[in-house]
Scaffold this motif. Structure first.
Motif, PDB file in Angstrom:
ATOM      1  N   LYS A  62     -31.119 -43.205 -40.919  1.00  0.00           N
ATOM      2  CA  LYS A  62     -30.513 -44.527 -40.787  1.00  0.00           C
ATOM      3  C   LYS A  62     -30.442 -44.939 -39.318  1.00  0.00           C
ATOM      4  N   LYS A  71     -32.375 -48.150 -37.901  1.00  0.00           N
ATOM      5  CA  LYS A  71     -31.681 -49.245 -37.216  1.00  0.00           C
ATOM      6  C   LYS A  71     -32.146 -49.356 -35.769  1.00  0.00           C
ATOM      7  N   ASP A  76     -23.462 -56.582 -34.251  1.00  0.00           N
ATOM      8  CA  ASP A  76     -22.970 -55.676 -35.286  1.00  0.00           C
ATOM      9  C   ASP A  76     -23.913 -54.489 -35.462  1.00  0.00           C
ATOM     10  N   ARG A  77     -25.219 -54.727 -35.346  1.00  0.00           N
ATOM     11  CA  ARG A  77     -26.177 -53.634 -35.506  1.00  0.00           C
ATOM     12  C   ARG A  77     -26.033 -52.627 -34.360  1.00  0.00           C
ATOM     13  N   GLU A 136     -23.332 -51.975 -32.692  1.00  0.00           N
ATOM     14  CA  GLU A 136     -22.101 -51.223 -32.946  1.00  0.00           C
ATOM     15  C   GLU A 136     -22.329 -50.176 -34.042  1.00  0.00           C
ATOM     16  N   GLN A 137     -23.125 -50.560 -35.066  1.00  0.00           N
ATOM     17  CA  GLN A 137     -23.425 -49.590 -36.124  1.00  0.00           C
ATOM     18  C   GLN A 137     -24.228 -48.419 -35.565  1.00  0.00           C
ATOM     19  N   ILE A 158     -23.018 -44.580 -35.741  1.00  0.00           N
ATOM     20  CA  ILE A 158     -23.823 -43.523 -36.366  1.00  0.00           C
ATOM     21  C   ILE A 158     -24.072 -42.390 -35.364  1.00  0.00           C
TER      22      ILE A 158
END
Length: 863
Positions: free
Chosen positions: A356, A360, A407-408, A410-411, A415
């Motif tokens: 993931k 991303k 937001d991506r 931060e994701q 992760i």
């Protein structure tokens, strides 16, 4: 579990010259294992040739599954199966030397026995381990310890130490004292001792007879491998507790090892190894443990029933010791399984998070790819206002997109943090990539703000420039139109025909020149706007495209056109002055032509009137009229030189492109027409008088009759009113009331005045006589001819036939209805009673023959 050690097995070292033991022992050993699978071999060289029983033997002794064998009977099928077996042996750490599948398939006894001895050594002896010794040494040490308490037994090797059979019996008695009474054995009975051991082992211990007592006794040095193979069977039969405990001892550390692998594949391999342990390695040990307990209980029972002392295993090898060790193994095993599953779940989570994270990161890096270069572009420096605004809208859209991608990022960071918390093996790479993305993200934010500031600054400057562009366009457009009009007027190829017209153009040109100073001020103001634009662009480093969005006009266009206007003004002055001189010369030509035309025109009109009076004058004789007309004709001919001179002046006027003349109403065309009409009139009039003289003389008409006819004709010879002719048109005929001819209405009126009673048919007949060419007029000559015939009172048959033909509508016959409709009643009845029936093919019912009637009435035709 543990990796197999690599051992090199050379069949040349395993094979000695053939003897009975060397061949019997491998075959018996193979059958002892094949019987577990429900089969056996009869000939060791032949039965392993197709590879099927060889693969089955390896599966039985290893407890593992080999690849599916080929079922074909062709040579290549057999070679493939043997190769699968040999590959399995090699996978167990055995390096086969000089043994190939082809030799086995071909039944090579030496190579086949070498292969079987290799299998025996690997699977029956190599795994034996006693006090850190293994294989042959370990087996020898085990035998020495087990037989140490027995008299007459001294095991030092695997050949002569076993010739008397006491060592084999001691091994059996040590573990199963119920099977042999060792005290009754004698050293001097080696064959008896050996056979006793062979029989007891085969019957009670399931160890097949692999040796022959006579061969062992009679051989100075028995085959070492055969005896070692046979003795290893006792080890595997009696050393169960030791083996089991040793196996537990070796397996427990493996199960206690909690060293986690870094990849899911490695952990899945651990799980697969654990499953192999549970499915393959442990079940035989469970069975072995169960069999040990059964054997121990059976031994104790038999000893008790025989009133013999109970069997006491050595310390640490009690059944309770085995049970405790087994319990500890299962506890470790349970913990290992739980750890495996937990670790796999952790790795699965890590792999999922790592994938993931990569996905991303890849998406983010794909999105950010080239963005820094785009944000660093200076494309706005050479853009127009519309393009700047478009760039601003595009940048605003990018800012929205950038905020959406926050937001991506931060994701990705979250992760990465979780991967670190879960102790991901490649956390360093994850951290480096995450840090790179975060640094790039911060840089994108900085570049985005810098670009917005730059765009806003340039947009304000361009709005100022745009306003100046608009002002330039508003002022340049009308000024350009004025210059276009001025250039058009200054280059206008004017056409004037008088002094007045050229003076008007000169006045207008002078008025235009008076406006030039004011126009120059407007030009300077317009060019000043452009100078201001250039100043702003130079001050702030803006690259102008050179195109004004509000107009196609450039300052260069304005300057070029202004220079053109200034250049054309003096040229226009020169052209106007040249035209003034030309118009003055033309005016002289006009006056010269008018002076002559105003004399010639009236002279021609006068002569036309005089000739007209002569032609209608009835005072004198025809001969006197002819003489007068001849004089007129000569005068006209003599006047021709004046016409020629006027033609010369007219040619000069045409060469000077003079097409009108206000000084006279006469044009050269009118003079020519009048002159030609004058010549035609005098000639026609002379001809008419000549014809009248001929008619008078031929018909015997008197002068008085001719004068009477002339008077009648002149009375009805009238000109119809016509529209007023255009200005300057040369009028000749319109000045007299007569033209020498009558139209049909005037002719009818003339005949009625002379006493004729005319119907439509009769008048039509007369018109065919006086106007044979159907011109629509009756000339004086035709009138004279008609009146001469009428005066002579002589009708002909042809005239009567022509009249009837008109009444019959050009048919060769006439009907009763037509006669009654066209003639008076008495005349109609007269004709009907005397006309015969028409017999022609084209006749109809009641048709009458007017031709025969006319001929009979007037006599034969003159034709």
């Amino acid at each position: 579990m543990a990796k197999e050690s690599s051992t090199c097995w050379d069949p040349r070292g395993l094979l000695s010259p053939p003897d009975s033991l060397h061949q019997i022992t491998p075959g018996a050993w193979c059958n002892s294992h094949l019987r577990k699978a429900g089969t056996q071999i009869d000939n060791i060289e032949e039965d392993f040739r197709n590879g099927l029983k060889l693969m089955l033997l390896l599966e039985v002794i290893s407890g593992e599954r080999l690849p599916k064998p080929d079922k074909g009977k062709m040579r290549f099928h057999k070679i493939a199966n043997v190769n699968k077996a040999l590959d399995f042996i090699c996978s167990k750490g055995v390096k086969l030397v000089s043994i190939g599948a082809e030799e086995i398939v071909d039944g090579n006894a030496k190579m086949t026995l070498g292969m079987i001895w290799t299998i025996i050594l690997r699977f029956a002896i190599q795994d034996i381990s006693v006090e850190e010794t293994s294989a042959k040494e370990g087996l020898l040490l085990w035998c020495q310890r087990k037989t140490a308490p027995y008299r007459n037994v001294n095991v030092q090797n695997f050949h002569i130490s076993w010739k008397d059979g006491l060592a084999l019996c001691a091994l059996i008695h040590r573990h199963r004292p119920d099977l042999i009474d060792y005290a009754k054995l004698r050293k001097d009975d080696p064959i008896g001792n050996l056979n006793t051991a062979f029989e007891v082992a085969e019957k009670f211990l399931d160890i097949p007879k692999m040796l022959d007592a006579e061969d062992i006794v009679n051989t100075p040095k028995p085959d070492e491998k055969a005896i070692m193979t046979y003795v290893s069977c006792f080890y595997h039969a009696f050393a169960g507790a030791e083996q089991l405990l040793e196996w537990i001892r070796r397996t427990t550390p493996w199960l206690e090892n909690r060293a986690a692998e870094q990849t899911m594949r490695a952990m899945q391999q651990k799980l697969e190894d654990f499953r192999d342990y549970r499915r393959i390695h442990k079940p035989p040990r469970v069975q072995e443990k169960c069999q040990l307990e059964i054997n121990f209980n059976t031994l104790q029972t038999k000893l008790r029933l025989s009133n013999r002392p109970a069997f006491m295993p050595s310390e640490g090898k009690m059944v309770s010791d085995i049970a405790n060790a087994w319990k500890g193994l299962e506890q470790v095993e349970k913990g290992y399984e739980e750890w495996l599953l937990t670790e796999i779940r952790r790795l699965e989570r890590l792999d999922h998070l790592a994938e993931k994270f990569k996905q991303k990161c890849s998406m983010h890096e794909s999105w950010t790819g080239g963005k820094e270069d785009l944000l660093s572009q200076k494309d706005f420096e050479s853009a127009s206002l519309m393009e700047i605004r478009a760039l601003m809208r595009k940048h605003e859209a990018f800012e929205s997109d950038l905020a959406a991608h926050q937001d991506r990022v931060e994701q990705i960071a979250a992760i990465a943090q979780e991967l670190n918390e879960l102790d991901y093996h490649d956390a360093a790479t994850v951290n480096a990539r995450c840090q790179g993305i975060c640094d790039q993200w911060d840089n994108l934010g900085t570049l985005t703000q810098k670009r917005r500031d730059a765009l806003e600054r340039v947009e304000k400057l361009w709005e100022t420039i745009d306003q100046l562009y608009l002002e330039f366009a508003k002022r340049a457009a009308p000024f350009n139109n004025w210059m276009d009009g001025a250039m058009e007027d200054l280059q206008d190829m004017f056409i004037v025909h008088s002094i007045e017209e050229i003076q008007s153009l000169i006045t207008a040109h002078d008025q235009f020149k008076a406006t030039l100073p004011e126009a120059d001020k407007e030009r300077m103001a317009t060019m000043g706007i452009h100078s201001e634009i250039l100043k702003i662009a130079q001050t702030y480093g803006i690259k102008l495209s050179g195109i004004n969005p509000y107009t196609n006009l450039s300052p260069q266009d304005i300057s070029t056109k202004w220079d053109t206007v200034k250049h054309l003004v003096p040229l226009r002055d020169q052209m106007l002055q040249e035209e003034v001189a030309r118009q003055q010369a033309n005016e002289r030509l006009r006056r010269q032509f008018a002076a002559q035309a105003n004399i010639i025109g009236p002279w021609i009109q006068t002569k036309m009137e005089e000739i007209s009076h002569v032609s209608v004058d009835i005072a004198g004789s025809l001969e006197e009229q002819m003489n007068s007309l001849k004089q007129y004709e000569q005068n006209i001919i003599n006047y021709k030189s004046n016409i020629d001179k006027l033609e010369g002046d007219h040619q000069l006027s045409q060469e000077s492109l003079i097409f009108d003349n206000k000084h006279t109403n006469y044009t050269m065309e009118h003079v020519r027409v009048g002159w030609e009409q004058l010549l035609t009139t005098i000639a026609r009039t002379i001809n008419e008088v000549e014809n009248q003289i001929l008619t008078r003389d031929a018909k015997g008409i008197s002068q008085e009759q001719l004068n009477e006819f002339r008077a009648s004709f002149n009375h009805f010879d009238r000109v119809r009113p016509s529209p007023t002719p255009p200005r300057r048109r040369f009028r000749l005929i319109s000045l007299t009331k007569r033209n020498g001819m009558m139209d049909p209405d005037d002719f009818r009126a003339c005949l009625i005045s002379m006493g004729y009673d005319l119907g439509e048919v009769e008048f039509a007949r007369i018109m065919t006589l006086v106007d044979a060419n159907n011109t629509g007029v009756v000339t004086f000559q035709a009138f004279i001819d008609f009146m001469t015939r009428e005066t002579a009172e002589t009708d002909t048959a042809e005239q009567v036939m022509a009249s009837f033909k008109i009444l019959a509508s050009d048919k060769n016959y006439i009907t009763v209805d037509e006669l009654r409709r066209e003639l008076p009643p008495d005349q109609a009845e007269y004709c009907i009673s005397r006309m015969t029936r028409y017999i022609g093919a084209d006749g109809s019912t009641g048709a009458l023959d007017y031709i025969s009637f006319s001929s009979a009435l007037y006599g034969e035709s003159d034709l």
